[in-house]
Design a protein around this motif. Sequence first.
Motif: not given
Length: 205
Positions: A34-50
Amino acid sequence: MTEKPQGVEPGDDSNADDAVIQAAEEALKALSGDGDEALTAAKREATERTADLQRLQAEYQNYRKRVERDRLTVREIAVSNILESLIPVLDDIGRAREHGEVTGGFKSVAESLETVVAKLGLQQFGKEGEPFDPNLHEALMHSYSSEVTEDTCVQVLQPGYRIGERIIRPAMVAVAEPQPGTQSTSGGPDADGPAAPEADGAAEN
């Protein structure tokens, strides 16, 4: 009387410990996944926001450039309209100067006006002796002269004005062309040209 589980001796907790350890390991694995998936989702969202932020910044910079360009264009048009309306006044000052009438207080006013319009970008052009350029000059008079080797402005009847590269009014000039039959200063082909027909004529005779 309480029955004891079969196969389990009193004080023997090895099976229970194994079950707890196994359950803990499974929980850790699940939590790790669950932590890996959450981290991946957070990175993806940060990339989109950037990417969104960079796009907005680029749009804002383009907007600023467009506004600045439009502002400069409006200013240039306004200044150009004002300067065009002052050209007849400058013509009157030029004619008065030719007749020696620009004196005293009028001279100071005339010079101040000419200085101001020059600072605003209005440039006068057109001089006697310069080559005739149809993009800059308008020929009002025409003549031939043996003293010129190309179309030349021999008299400026009215100066021209421009703002930057834009011609506000062409210079009104008298133009002199080289006298017919005058050899060009470039020599070579022009000098050899007339000789060819004579040679042909001699051959025919």
